[in-house]
Design an enzyme around this catalytic site. Structure first.
Site, PDB file in Angstrom:
ATOM      1  N   ARG A  43      33.985  86.044 -16.162  1.00  0.00           N
ATOM      2  CA  ARG A  43      34.122  84.370 -16.140  1.00  0.00           C
ATOM      3  C   ARG A  43      35.140  83.762 -16.793  1.00  0.00           C
ATOM      4  NH1 ARG A  43      28.163  85.609 -17.551  1.00  0.00           N
ATOM      5  NH2 ARG A  43      27.185  85.268 -15.630  1.00  0.00           N
ATOM      6  N   LYS A  55      47.042  76.245 -10.166  1.00  0.00           N
ATOM      7  CA  LYS A  55      46.549  76.518  -8.957  1.00  0.00           C
ATOM      8  C   LYS A  55      46.680  77.992  -8.596  1.00  0.00           C
ATOM      9  CE  LYS A  55      47.344  72.301  -6.403  1.00  0.00           C
ATOM     10  NZ  LYS A  55      48.025  71.954  -5.121  1.00  0.00           N
ATOM     11  N   GLU A 105      62.007  74.198  -2.987  1.00  0.00           N
ATOM     12  CA  GLU A 105      61.149  73.902  -4.037  1.00  0.00           C
ATOM     13  C   GLU A 105      61.965  73.077  -4.878  1.00  0.00           C
ATOM     14  OE1 GLU A 105      57.916  73.431  -3.169  1.00  0.00           O
ATOM     15  OE2 GLU A 105      57.221  75.362  -2.137  1.00  0.00           O
ATOM     16  N   LYS A 108      57.199  69.169 -12.860  1.00  0.00           N
ATOM     17  CA  LYS A 108      55.883  69.567 -12.246  1.00  0.00           C
ATOM     18  C   LYS A 108      55.002  69.552 -13.626  1.00  0.00           C
ATOM     19  CE  LYS A 108      52.843  72.752  -9.976  1.00  0.00           C
ATOM     20  NZ  LYS A 108      53.011  73.871  -9.283  1.00  0.00           N
ATOM     21  N   GLU A 124      44.399  67.564  -8.737  1.00  0.00           N
ATOM     22  CA  GLU A 124      45.010  66.520  -7.656  1.00  0.00           C
ATOM     23  C   GLU A 124      43.924  65.731  -7.276  1.00  0.00           C
ATOM     24  OE1 GLU A 124      47.439  69.200  -4.950  1.00  0.00           O
ATOM     25  OE2 GLU A 124      46.861  68.233  -3.335  1.00  0.00           O
ATOM     26  N   ARG A 165      49.366  64.363  -7.881  1.00  0.00           N
ATOM     27  CA  ARG A 165      49.646  65.865  -7.928  1.00  0.00           C
ATOM     28  C   ARG A 165      50.218  66.004  -6.402  1.00  0.00           C
ATOM     29  NH1 ARG A 165      47.719  71.512 -10.739  1.00  0.00           N
ATOM     30  NH2 ARG A 165      49.214  72.729  -9.579  1.00  0.00           N
ATOM     31  N   ASN A 183      53.756  67.870  -2.820  1.00  0.00           N
ATOM     32  CA  ASN A 183      53.403  68.641  -1.512  1.00  0.00           C
ATOM     33  C   ASN A 183      54.443  67.943  -0.405  1.00  0.00           C
ATOM     34  OD1 ASN A 183      51.619  70.486  -2.080  1.00  0.00           O
ATOM     35  ND2 ASN A 183      49.999  68.938  -2.051  1.00  0.00           N
ATOM     36  N   HIS A 195      55.375  69.559   2.923  1.00  0.00           N
ATOM     37  CA  HIS A 195      54.599  70.830   3.119  1.00  0.00           C
ATOM     38  C   HIS A 195      53.502  70.332   4.303  1.00  0.00           C
ATOM     39  CE1 HIS A 195      56.048  71.811  -0.755  1.00  0.00           C
ATOM     40  NE2 HIS A 195      55.182  72.608  -0.849  1.00  0.00           N
ATOM     41  N   HIS A 224      53.519  73.361   6.419  1.00  0.00           N
ATOM     42  CA  HIS A 224      52.267  74.302   6.725  1.00  0.00           C
ATOM     43  C   HIS A 224      52.117  74.239   8.216  1.00  0.00           C
ATOM     44  CE1 HIS A 224      50.490  73.243   2.436  1.00  0.00           C
ATOM     45  NE2 HIS A 224      51.448  74.382   2.534  1.00  0.00           N
ATOM     46  N   HIS A 240      57.592  80.540   2.988  1.00  0.00           N
ATOM     47  CA  HIS A 240      57.054  79.300   2.853  1.00  0.00           C
ATOM     48  C   HIS A 240      58.250  78.258   2.390  1.00  0.00           C
ATOM     49  CE1 HIS A 240      54.288  76.258   0.879  1.00  0.00           C
ATOM     50  NE2 HIS A 240      54.931  76.378  -0.245  1.00  0.00           N
TER      51      HIS A 240
HETATM   52  P1  NAD Z   1      56.196  86.424  -2.932  1.00  0.00           P
HETATM   53  O1  NAD Z   1      55.336  86.586  -4.066  1.00  0.00           O
HETATM   54  O2  NAD Z   1      55.855  86.966  -1.582  1.00  0.00           O
HETATM   55  O3  NAD Z   1      57.578  86.980  -3.392  1.00  0.00           O
HETATM   56  C1  NAD Z   1      58.638  87.325  -2.299  1.00  0.00           C
HETATM   57  C2  NAD Z   1      59.035  88.613  -2.120  1.00  0.00           C
HETATM   58  O4  NAD Z   1      60.073  88.785  -3.280  1.00  0.00           O
HETATM   59  C3  NAD Z   1      58.076  89.711  -2.034  1.00  0.00           C
HETATM   60  O5  NAD Z   1      58.280  90.899  -1.359  1.00  0.00           O
HETATM   61  C4  NAD Z   1      58.327  89.996  -3.592  1.00  0.00           C
HETATM   62  O6  NAD Z   1      57.642  91.444  -3.794  1.00  0.00           O
HETATM   63  C5  NAD Z   1      59.649  89.992  -3.967  1.00  0.00           C
HETATM   64  N1  NAD Z   1      60.087  90.018  -5.124  1.00  0.00           N
HETATM   65  C6  NAD Z   1      59.607  89.270  -6.363  1.00  0.00           C
HETATM   66  N2  NAD Z   1      60.444  89.107  -7.317  1.00  0.00           N
HETATM   67  C7  NAD Z   1      61.539  89.833  -6.963  1.00  0.00           C
HETATM   68  C8  NAD Z   1      62.675  90.306  -7.627  1.00  0.00           C
HETATM   69  N3  NAD Z   1      62.643  89.882  -8.938  1.00  0.00           N
HETATM   70  N4  NAD Z   1      63.395  91.230  -7.254  1.00  0.00           N
HETATM   71  C9  NAD Z   1      63.182  91.594  -5.886  1.00  0.00           C
HETATM   72  N5  NAD Z   1      62.153  91.347  -5.202  1.00  0.00           N
HETATM   73  C10 NAD Z   1      61.299  90.468  -5.596  1.00  0.00           C
HETATM   74  O7  NAD Z   1      56.578  85.055  -2.654  1.00  0.00           O
HETATM   75  P2  NAD Z   1      56.768  83.685  -3.524  1.00  0.00           P
HETATM   76  O8  NAD Z   1      57.719  83.064  -2.587  1.00  0.00           O
HETATM   77  O9  NAD Z   1      57.187  83.864  -4.831  1.00  0.00           O
HETATM   78  O10 NAD Z   1      55.508  83.020  -3.488  1.00  0.00           O
HETATM   79  C11 NAD Z   1      54.805  82.562  -2.317  1.00  0.00           C
HETATM   80  C12 NAD Z   1      53.246  82.328  -2.509  1.00  0.00           C
HETATM   81  O11 NAD Z   1      53.409  81.230  -3.737  1.00  0.00           O
HETATM   82  C13 NAD Z   1      52.259  82.032  -1.684  1.00  0.00           C
HETATM   83  O12 NAD Z   1      51.043  82.589  -1.292  1.00  0.00           O
HETATM   84  C14 NAD Z   1      52.083  80.555  -1.724  1.00  0.00           C
HETATM   85  O13 NAD Z   1      50.785  80.196  -1.214  1.00  0.00           O
HETATM   86  C15 NAD Z   1      52.079  80.595  -3.335  1.00  0.00           C
HETATM   87  N6  NAD Z   1      52.412  79.321  -4.008  1.00  0.00           N
HETATM   88  C16 NAD Z   1      51.664  78.714  -4.686  1.00  0.00           C
HETATM   89  C17 NAD Z   1      51.545  77.737  -5.440  1.00  0.00           C
HETATM   90  C18 NAD Z   1      50.666  77.518  -6.789  1.00  0.00           C
HETATM   91  O14 NAD Z   1      51.030  76.126  -7.201  1.00  0.00           O
HETATM   92  N7  NAD Z   1      49.902  78.218  -7.289  1.00  0.00           N
HETATM   93  C19 NAD Z   1      52.773  76.738  -5.220  1.00  0.00           C
HETATM   94  C20 NAD Z   1      53.668  77.318  -4.226  1.00  0.00           C
HETATM   95  C21 NAD Z   1      53.524  78.574  -3.562  1.00  0.00           C
HETATM   96  N1  GLY Z   2      52.679  73.534  -5.569  1.00  0.00           N
HETATM   97  C1  GLY Z   2      51.961  72.204  -5.266  1.00  0.00           C
HETATM   98  C2  GLY Z   2      51.166  72.184  -6.591  1.00  0.00           C
HETATM   99  O1  GLY Z   2      51.072  72.961  -7.622  1.00  0.00           O
HETATM  100  O2  GLY Z   2      50.458  71.243  -6.701  1.00  0.00           O
END
Ligand code: NAD
Ligand code: GLY
Length: 377
Positions: free
Chosen positions: A137, A159, A201, A243, A253, A257, A261, A264, A268, A281
């Protein structure tokens, strides 16, 4: 206020960079540490919640690069430092992979004080955060983001989620980390395409919140792409400040917030229409921002030059600016199931003046014009 001059071209400044941004959320407030050499700086790892066990959650790409150094940083603070290495990729951001985290925790009889450390990009960060929200939890977790996208966006704001076969990020929770530690040196190993995706971003924060920052990014896009640490530190810091401010006002949100997006809704649709993983993305968001800028112009909110400005900057950041040929019907269908739609009406984040955004619907004919102008035939 950002200076509009270029950052000095120093890819490895003599003095380590140290910046801190605070996310103010009452008793769940936390710091974002931004700097060089943080993985090896004992000060960055001091003062975290005490526990017997720390569990590093990483993936098969990032683990071999950085887990040993994180382990060394944590050993002085925890009697046991365990690591679980997940398969790499958005395709593994699912319930089966989440189960591997729980199995590692339960298999090692981790108690409810265990601290999780998310070492990786947004996929690892989102999954680790959700595991932390659910395990017994709720246990504390620390974000150690290693992609530009995760340093400027996903690691901040709480998030957390996994994907469901019927929708991306559909199973999740709002759950804040206790600290975010952005070591800019980890970006040295990031593939070029991922760096550009992260820049999308960063660019986003200019139009929605800070006109000076937009001008600063324009002046510094080359140093940013060359991974100049001074420029990256400025970009990560200002992005996180914006942010943090938005999340501090609207954590769950219910309104504001949603401006995070920008681009987006179109983005999306690109991701889903092509199949997740075809475009990153950030790439889809970059192209989506060009379309959302055009929509803002067609709605009479912004001048036409604004569209050229956003498109030009995205191009210089190495992002695609022409949407794939999904066909207008498919785009509209995909945008209708976006989380921001209300009663079937597609709602977009539009810019109403430079540095200010709002949510708004738009006539379907206008959206079709935008798609026709920015998508491959
Ligand atoms: P990711 O986590 O898939 O990383 C991209 C690639 O880079 C992967 O292959 C990873 O292994 C590699 N990698 C990471 N760090 C590295 C480094 N230092 N050196 C070499 N390779 C490295 O992608 P991302 O763009 O970081 O994140 C995308 C995800 O984030 C999506 O799932 C999306 O939904 C999520 N997201 C969440 C929020 C939120 O607010 N929580 C906001 C935007 C995106
Ligand atoms: N990436 C959008 C949010 O965190 O709300």
């Amino acid at each position: 206020m950002m200076p509009t001059t270029s950052a000095a071209p120093s890819s490895s400044p003599a003095a380590p960079i140290r910046e801190t941004v605070r996310v103010e959320l009452g008793d769940r407030s936390y710091d974002i540490l931004i700097g060089t050499g943080l993985l090896d700086d004992p000060a960055a790892w001091a003062g975290l919640p005490k526990a017997q066990t720390a569990m590093i959650v990483t993936n098969t790409t990032v683990g071999p690069l950085y887990a040993a150094r994180l382990q060394a940083a944590l050993v002085p603070h925890y009697a046991r430092v365990l690591t679980v290495e997940l398969p790499d990729g958005e395709a593994f951001k699912d319930a089966a992979t989440l189960e591997r985290i729980y199995a590692a925790l339960l298999g090692a009889t981790c108690d409810r004080k265990t601290v999780l450390f998310a070492l990786g990009g947004g996929v690892v960060g989102d999954m680790t955060g959700f595991a932390a929200a659910c395990y017994m939890r709720g246990v504390p977790f620390v974000q150690v983001p290693t992609t530009l996208l995760s340093q400027v966006d996903s690691s901040v704001g709480g998030k957390t989620a996994i994907n469901h076969p019927l929708g991306k990020n559909m199973i999740g929770a709002f759950y804040q980390p206790v600290r975010v530690i952005c070591d800019l040196d980890t970006l040295d190993t990031l593939p070029e395409r991922e760096l550009s995706a992260g820049l999308a971003e960063v660019i986003k924060y200019g139009p929605i919140a800070d006109a000076d920052f937009l001008a600063w990014i324009e002046a510094n896009i080359e140093p940013l792409r060359a991974r100049d640490k001074t420029a990256l530190a400025q970009a990560v810091k200002r992005s996180c400040q914006i942010k943090a401010q938005v999340v501090g006002c609207d954590e769950r949100e219910s309104g504001l917030r949603a401006i995070l997006n920008f681009g987006h809704t179109f983005g999306h649709a690109i991701e889903a229409g092509l199949g997740y993983g075809e475009w990153l993305h950030g790439e889809a968001v970059g192209c989506g921002m060009v379309m959302a800028a055009d929509l803002s112009a067609r709605l009479g909110l912004m001048p036409a030059e604004f569209v050229a400005r956003v498109r030009g900057l995205c191009e210089r950041a190495g992002l695609p600016v022409v949407g794939p040929a999904l066909g207008a019907e498919r785009y509209l269908q995909l945008m209708q199931i976006d989380k921001k739609s209300e009663g079937g009406e597609i709602r977009f984040v539009v810019i109403d003046r430079l540095g200010s955004a709002r949510m708004q619907g738009a006539p379907e004919a206008m959206v079709r014009e935008v798609l026709a102008a920015h998508c491959a035939a």
